[in-house]
Motif scaffolding. Structure first.
Motif, PDB file in Angstrom:
ATOM      1  N   UNK A 114       0.859  -1.183   0.000  1.00 15.06           N
ATOM      2  CA  UNK A 114       0.000   0.000   0.000  1.00 15.06           C
ATOM      3  C   UNK A 114       0.894   1.231   0.000  1.00 15.06           C
ATOM      4  N   UNK A 115       0.404   2.322  -0.585  1.00 20.01           N
ATOM      5  CA  UNK A 115       1.173   3.563  -0.575  1.00 20.01           C
ATOM      6  C   UNK A 115       1.208   4.185   0.817  1.00 20.01           C
ATOM      7  N   UNK A 116       0.221   3.852   1.629  1.00 24.72           N
ATOM      8  CA  UNK A 116       0.171   4.368   2.986  1.00 24.72           C
ATOM      9  C   UNK A 116      -1.121   3.955   3.658  1.00 24.72           C
ATOM     10  N   UNK A 117      -1.343   4.413   4.875  1.00 27.46           N
ATOM     11  CA  UNK A 117      -2.529   4.044   5.644  1.00 27.46           C
ATOM     12  C   UNK A 117      -3.801   4.577   4.991  1.00 27.46           C
ATOM     13  N   UNK A 118      -3.714   5.752   4.380  1.00 29.27           N
ATOM     14  CA  UNK A 118      -4.893   6.326   3.710  1.00 29.27           C
ATOM     15  C   UNK A 118      -5.358   5.429   2.567  1.00 29.27           C
ATOM     16  N   UNK A 119      -4.406   4.906   1.794  1.00 27.28           N
ATOM     17  CA  UNK A 119      -4.790   4.022   0.694  1.00 27.28           C
ATOM     18  C   UNK A 119      -5.432   2.742   1.219  1.00 27.28           C
ATOM     19  N   UNK A 120      -4.907   2.214   2.318  1.00 27.46           N
ATOM     20  CA  UNK A 120      -5.520   1.042   2.927  1.00 27.46           C
ATOM     21  C   UNK A 120      -6.982   1.315   3.248  1.00 27.46           C
ATOM     22  N   UNK A 121      -7.263   2.467   3.875  1.00 22.86           N
ATOM     23  CA  UNK A 121      -8.645   2.784   4.251  1.00 22.86           C
ATOM     24  C   UNK A 121      -9.543   2.912   3.026  1.00 22.86           C
ATOM     25  N   UNK A 122      -9.018   3.494   1.954  1.00 30.13           N
ATOM     26  CA  UNK A 122      -9.804   3.620   0.721  1.00 30.13           C
ATOM     27  C   UNK A 122     -10.120   2.245   0.141  1.00 30.13           C
TER      28      UNK A 122
END
Length: 243
Positions: free
Chosen positions: A61-69
């Motif tokens: 994942x690019x980051x935690x935000x991408x995970x949430x999306x």
């Protein structure tokens, strides 16, 4: 595109116990995590934000935000996508881990003896793998007969390799060979449809494809092309180490 659970299975051999606990928490609390900050998730999982960010990178994942999306997309899917040949191939390519295939190939190159086995439909793939390996490894064997495989494994030692193919990872004949191989201290490489199984618990290294079990009118109509693809990638990586 891989789901969180699929990414987890792809990278599970590279994860720490703490990272596995974080993923298990997320999988059990998807709806809550979608609305969480990384600080809140760290608090709930008794870790720190930096550890979560390192985990995101491991899971690609690019980051935690991408995970949430991505989690939000998974939750909003009201109807499960029907499996298709193209989808199974695409997901298999997404599950391919070049580092794990490279590790498996290194083990094969360092082995004195090599045994490949798959029961039922996997027997044909196993035989093809052996045919492609024989040009470089003279001590590679394949047999559909249990007693012949057991006899061969009696001579296996450390650094020897056993490659076991099982769509479900639960085939009793295959698991018996895994147990015997471990007793001989040989290395076990498993190839199966992604997911937790008894084979994944026994294997020293797992290579996954995407080939969910399918039955039609009582017949096994599972697509075994994905498993053949993973097997071929392993053979190609091994042969590069021999030339």
């Amino acid at each position: 595109m891989l789901t969180l659970e699929e990414r987890y299975r792809k990278h599970e051999f590279q994860l720490t116990d703490l990272e596995e606990q974080i993923i298990e928490y997320i999988l059990s609390h998807r709806e809550l995590v979608v609305g969480m900050s990384i600080q809140n998730l760290a608090k709930e999982t008794f870790t720190v934000p930096n550890s979560i960010m390192r985990l995101m990178k491991k899971l690609e994942y690019e980051g935690f935000t991408q995970l949430k999306l991505r989690l939000k997309d998974e939750l909003s899917a009201l109807k499960k996508e029907e499996s298709s040949f193209r989808q199974e191939l695409d997901k298999t390519w997404d599950l391919v881990d070049e580092k794990m295939i490279g590790q498996a190939a290194d083990w094969m190159a360092a082995s004195q003896r090599l045994l490949v086995f798959g029961a039922g439909a996997q027997a044909a793939i196993s035989e093809l793998l052996v045919m492609n390996i024989k040009a470089f490894h003279k001590e590679v064997t394949f047999s559909e007969h249990r007693h012949e495989n057991i006899a061969a494994l009696q001579h296996f030692r450390k650094k020897d390799v056993v490659i076991l193919l099982s769509q479900s990872g639960e085939t009793e004949q295959t698991l018996d060979l895994a147990v015997l191989a471990k007793k001989q201290e040989a290395r076990v490489i498993g190839i199966s449809h992604f997911g937790k199984s008894r084979l994944s618990n026994l294997a020293d290294l797992m290579l996954y494809c995407y080939a969910p079990k399918e039955e039609t009118n009582g017949y096994n109509t599972t697509n075994f092309v994905p498993m053949a693809i993973v097997g071929r990638l392993l053979v190609e990586a091994y042969r590069k180490r021999c030339v």
